[in-house]
Design an enzyme around this catalytic site. Sequence first.
Site, mmCIF file in Angstrom:
data_model
loop_
_atom_site.group_PDB
_atom_site.id
_atom_site.type_symbol
_atom_site.label_atom_id
_atom_site.label_comp_id
_atom_site.label_asym_id
_atom_site.label_seq_id
_atom_site.Cartn_x
_atom_site.Cartn_y
_atom_site.Cartn_z
ATOM 1 N N HIS A 175 8.696 -7.178 -3.205
ATOM 2 C CA HIS A 175 7.493 -7.648 -3.905
ATOM 3 C C HIS A 175 7.751 -8.975 -4.620
ATOM 4 O O HIS A 175 8.238 -8.979 -5.741
ATOM 5 C CB HIS A 175 7.040 -6.602 -4.929
ATOM 6 C CG HIS A 175 6.469 -5.379 -4.300
ATOM 7 N ND1 HIS A 175 5.144 -5.272 -3.957
ATOM 8 C CD2 HIS A 175 7.058 -4.225 -3.904
ATOM 9 C CE1 HIS A 175 4.929 -4.101 -3.398
ATOM 10 N NE2 HIS A 175 6.073 -3.446 -3.341
ATOM 11 N N SER A 199 -19.864 -5.863 -27.350
ATOM 12 C CA SER A 199 -19.139 -5.244 -28.462
ATOM 13 C C SER A 199 -18.691 -6.287 -29.472
ATOM 14 O O SER A 199 -18.273 -5.960 -30.566
ATOM 15 C CB SER A 199 -17.913 -4.520 -27.922
ATOM 16 O OG SER A 199 -16.991 -5.481 -27.421
ATOM 17 N N GLY A 200 -18.739 -7.568 -29.037
ATOM 18 C CA GLY A 200 -18.170 -8.601 -29.897
ATOM 19 C C GLY A 200 -16.717 -8.855 -29.537
ATOM 20 O O GLY A 200 -16.075 -9.743 -30.071
ATOM 21 N N GLY A 201 -16.192 -8.075 -28.598
ATOM 22 C CA GLY A 201 -14.843 -8.317 -28.098
ATOM 23 C C GLY A 201 -14.854 -9.459 -27.087
ATOM 24 O O GLY A 201 -15.923 -9.918 -26.670
ATOM 25 N N VAL A 202 -13.661 -9.901 -26.699
ATOM 26 C CA VAL A 202 -13.552 -11.060 -25.819
ATOM 27 C C VAL A 202 -14.248 -10.812 -24.472
ATOM 28 O O VAL A 202 -15.012 -11.651 -23.992
ATOM 29 C CB VAL A 202 -12.051 -11.363 -25.530
ATOM 30 C CG1 VAL A 202 -11.915 -12.645 -24.743
ATOM 31 C CG2 VAL A 202 -11.264 -11.415 -26.806
ATOM 32 N N ASP A 203 -13.984 -9.664 -23.876
ATOM 33 C CA ASP A 203 -14.421 -9.453 -22.497
ATOM 34 C C ASP A 203 -15.940 -9.422 -22.372
ATOM 35 O O ASP A 203 -16.522 -10.135 -21.551
ATOM 36 C CB ASP A 203 -13.824 -8.154 -21.938
ATOM 37 C CG ASP A 203 -12.323 -8.103 -22.138
ATOM 38 O OD1 ASP A 203 -11.725 -9.186 -22.246
ATOM 39 O OD2 ASP A 203 -11.756 -7.000 -22.216
ATOM 40 N N SER A 204 -16.581 -8.608 -23.208
ATOM 41 C CA SER A 204 -18.039 -8.546 -23.073
ATOM 42 C C SER A 204 -18.668 -9.871 -23.504
ATOM 43 O O SER A 204 -19.708 -10.271 -22.968
ATOM 44 C CB SER A 204 -18.622 -7.362 -23.847
ATOM 45 O OG SER A 204 -18.308 -7.434 -25.206
ATOM 46 N N SER A 205 -18.027 -10.582 -24.433
ATOM 47 C CA SER A 205 -18.581 -11.885 -24.849
ATOM 48 C C SER A 205 -18.549 -12.875 -23.694
ATOM 49 O O SER A 205 -19.491 -13.647 -23.493
ATOM 50 C CB SER A 205 -17.781 -12.465 -26.014
ATOM 51 O OG SER A 205 -17.868 -11.607 -27.113
ATOM 52 N N LYS A 262 -6.338 -10.737 -19.015
ATOM 53 C CA LYS A 262 -6.857 -11.118 -20.337
ATOM 54 C C LYS A 262 -6.756 -12.622 -20.611
ATOM 55 O O LYS A 262 -7.710 -13.242 -21.078
ATOM 56 C CB LYS A 262 -6.086 -10.348 -21.404
ATOM 57 C CG LYS A 262 -6.713 -10.369 -22.761
ATOM 58 C CD LYS A 262 -7.873 -9.429 -22.763
ATOM 59 C CE LYS A 262 -8.453 -9.148 -24.095
ATOM 60 N NZ LYS A 262 -9.382 -8.009 -24.009
ATOM 61 N N GLU A 271 5.652 -10.796 -5.997
ATOM 62 C CA GLU A 271 4.679 -11.022 -7.082
ATOM 63 C C GLU A 271 5.143 -10.483 -8.433
ATOM 64 O O GLU A 271 4.596 -10.862 -9.455
ATOM 65 C CB GLU A 271 3.326 -10.407 -6.700
ATOM 66 C CG GLU A 271 3.253 -8.885 -6.661
ATOM 67 C CD GLU A 271 3.768 -8.279 -5.359
ATOM 68 O OE1 GLU A 271 4.475 -8.975 -4.613
ATOM 69 O OE2 GLU A 271 3.482 -7.099 -5.104
ATOM 70 N N GLY A 290 0.858 -1.185 0.000
ATOM 71 C CA GLY A 290 0.000 0.000 0.000
ATOM 72 C C GLY A 290 0.889 1.228 0.000
ATOM 73 O O GLY A 290 2.065 1.134 0.364
ATOM 74 N N CYS A 305 5.498 -5.827 1.677
ATOM 75 C CA CYS A 305 5.781 -4.385 1.632
ATOM 76 C C CYS A 305 5.051 -3.641 2.761
ATOM 77 O O CYS A 305 5.375 -3.799 3.915
ATOM 78 C CB CYS A 305 5.454 -3.828 0.252
ATOM 79 S SG CYS A 305 6.187 -2.214 -0.005
ATOM 80 N N TYR A 306 4.018 -2.850 2.455
ATOM 81 C CA TYR A 306 3.281 -2.183 3.530
ATOM 82 C C TYR A 306 2.760 -3.219 4.533
ATOM 83 O O TYR A 306 2.776 -2.996 5.745
ATOM 84 C CB TYR A 306 2.107 -1.385 2.944
ATOM 85 C CG TYR A 306 1.261 -0.696 3.992
ATOM 86 C CD1 TYR A 306 1.660 0.525 4.532
ATOM 87 C CD2 TYR A 306 0.080 -1.270 4.456
ATOM 88 C CE1 TYR A 306 0.895 1.154 5.512
ATOM 89 C CE2 TYR A 306 -0.694 -0.651 5.430
ATOM 90 C CZ TYR A 306 -0.274 0.567 5.956
ATOM 91 O OH TYR A 306 -1.025 1.184 6.922
#
Length: 504
Positions: free
Chosen positions: A162, A216-222, A360, A164, A48, A75-76
Site C-alpha cells: 500500500h 450545527s455551527g461546526g466546520v463541516d455543516s458550515s 478535515k 498510500e 479490496g 493490493c487486490y
Amino acid sequence: MLDFGGQYNQLIARRVRDNNVYAEILPYTVSLDKIKKRNYKGIIFTGGPNSVYDEQSPHYTPEILKLGIPVLGICYGCQLITWMENGTVETAPVSEYGKIELKARTDSPLFKDIDKKSIVWMSHTDYISKPPKGFKVIGKTNDCPCAAMENADRKIYAVQFHPEVTHSQFGKQMLHNFLYEICGCKGDWVMDDFIENTVASLKEQIGDKKVILGLSGGVDSSVVAALLSKAVGKQLTCVFVDHGLMRKDEGDMVENTFTKLFDMNFVRVNCKDEFLTALKGVKNPERKRKIIGKKFYEAFWGEIRKNANEAFFAQGTIYPDCIESGKGKAATIKTHHNKVKMPKDIKFIDTIEPLRDLFKDEVRTVGEKLGIPKELVWRQPFPGPGLGVRIIGSVTEEKIRILQDADAVFRDEMAKSGYEKELSQFFAVIPDVKTVGVMGDHRTYEHLIALRAVTTDNFMTADWAHIPYDLLAKVSNRITNEVDGVNRVVYDITSKPPGTVEWE
Ligand code: XMP
C-alpha cells in the site's frame, strides 16, 4: 480510481489530490463506456478485502487494460490485473502484514528516486506466484516473489503493498511517479476546482427544488451551507437548533455569519427552555446524552417536517465519518449523536453529501476559500451535546452561565497568547462540587472550574497539554476575579486513556 472495497481507498484519492491531480472514485460497477468517455489520464485499481478467485469478489472487464490508459493496481488491484492477464494468484505460503522490506528495481519509472531497499506496508494473504506474460517483476520481499510488476510498454503497473499509507517509506514518491512519470499529469488541479465542480453539479442535481440542511455551527455543516448557498441561494434552508448549550455567544455568531455573509433562508430554533426542563435533576452522563439527543431529534425534525416536501436533504458528512460509522462493533464509551437518524415519515428526494470524500483539513481549506470566517473554519471540535457534557451533574441555568463565562476567559487568553495553535482542543468544565475559599476576610463556598486542554492528531488518544504555568496562572486569576460564583480553578493533567477528552 476504480473502487474494489479496500479500507484505504479514500486515502489513495487523497494522496492523488495532494499531488495537485484531480481524482474521482468510481464503483467497480461503472460501465467501461463511461470510463472511455471521461478521458482519464490514469486509472488506479484499489485494494479490496476479497480473493480474486472468490465467486462473490468484484471483477472488471479485462478490456479496461486495452484502452491504452496507464493503470496502477494496488493490493487486490494488483492481483486483479494478474488474474485478468492470466497470471497466477494463490494463497501465499506466508501472509505478510505490516512493515516489510521491499527490494525494488529502481530503473522502473514507478520507482524513480527511491532507495533500492525500503519499507512498505503489506496486508495480504494471496500473492502472485506467476506474473502474467509480458510483465516484469520490479519488486520483491522475502516472502513475496512478485511484490511489484510492470508492463512498461502498455503502462500497466501493479504493487502488492500500500503506497498510500504513511508507513510505506517512499509511497508518496511512488504515487507521484505514477501520476507524473507514467500518466503525464501536470499537477494543475487546486481546491478551487473542487469548489467550481461541486457547485456546478449541485446546481444540476438540485434544479429548481429546495434543499434543507441541519447546521450545527461546526466546520463541516458550515462548509456545506456555504457551498449550497453558492449553488442555489435561497432554495437552501438551514436549520440551526440552538439548545442553549453552546459556548458563549456562539449561537449569535453562527446566525450572524450565515444571515449576513451568505444567501439562504436561515431558521434558528431556540429551544433552551425545553432542553433545560428535560434535563432538570438528571445527573447520569449517559441519560443526559440520551435526553439531549432525543430532544435535538424532536426539535430538528419538528422544524424540518414543515419544509420537507419535494426537497433534498443535505448533510456535512466527511470521509472520516464514513469510515467510523462503518466500523461497527466497538464498545460504546459514550453515545455520540452526530449522524442524525431520519424519521420514517419524511421522504426527501435524495440526500446530498458534497464533502463525503474529503478529509478535515481539506474541508477547512474549502471553507476558507468560500469566505467563511476563520474562527468558524478553525473551530475546535465541539461535542454534539454541547456544554451538557461539560456541566457535571445536573444542568442548570446558573451553571451554564458560569461555565460559558469561564470558558470564554480561557479561550480569550489562549487566543491572545497565541498558545491556541499548540492545542487540539481546550475548554472549561464545571464539576458538581463547591469548595471553600476566602475572599477579603470572608469565607466563600463557590463553584470549581476545571480547565482541560489536549494535544492529539486523532482524538482516539490524547496527551494533556503542557500549558506554561504563567499562562495558567493568568487564566486562573481572571476566572476567579471575573466570573461570579467561582472561587477555585484546577487543571486536568490526565491523558486519554485513561481519561477521555470530555469529562462525561
Ligand atoms: P472523548 O471525550 O470521547 O472525545 O475522548 C473525543 C472527541 O469527541 C468529541 N465528542 C463528541 N463529539 N458528539 C460529538 O460530535 C458527541 O457526543 C461527542 N462526545 C465527545 C470530544 O469533544 C473530542 O473532540
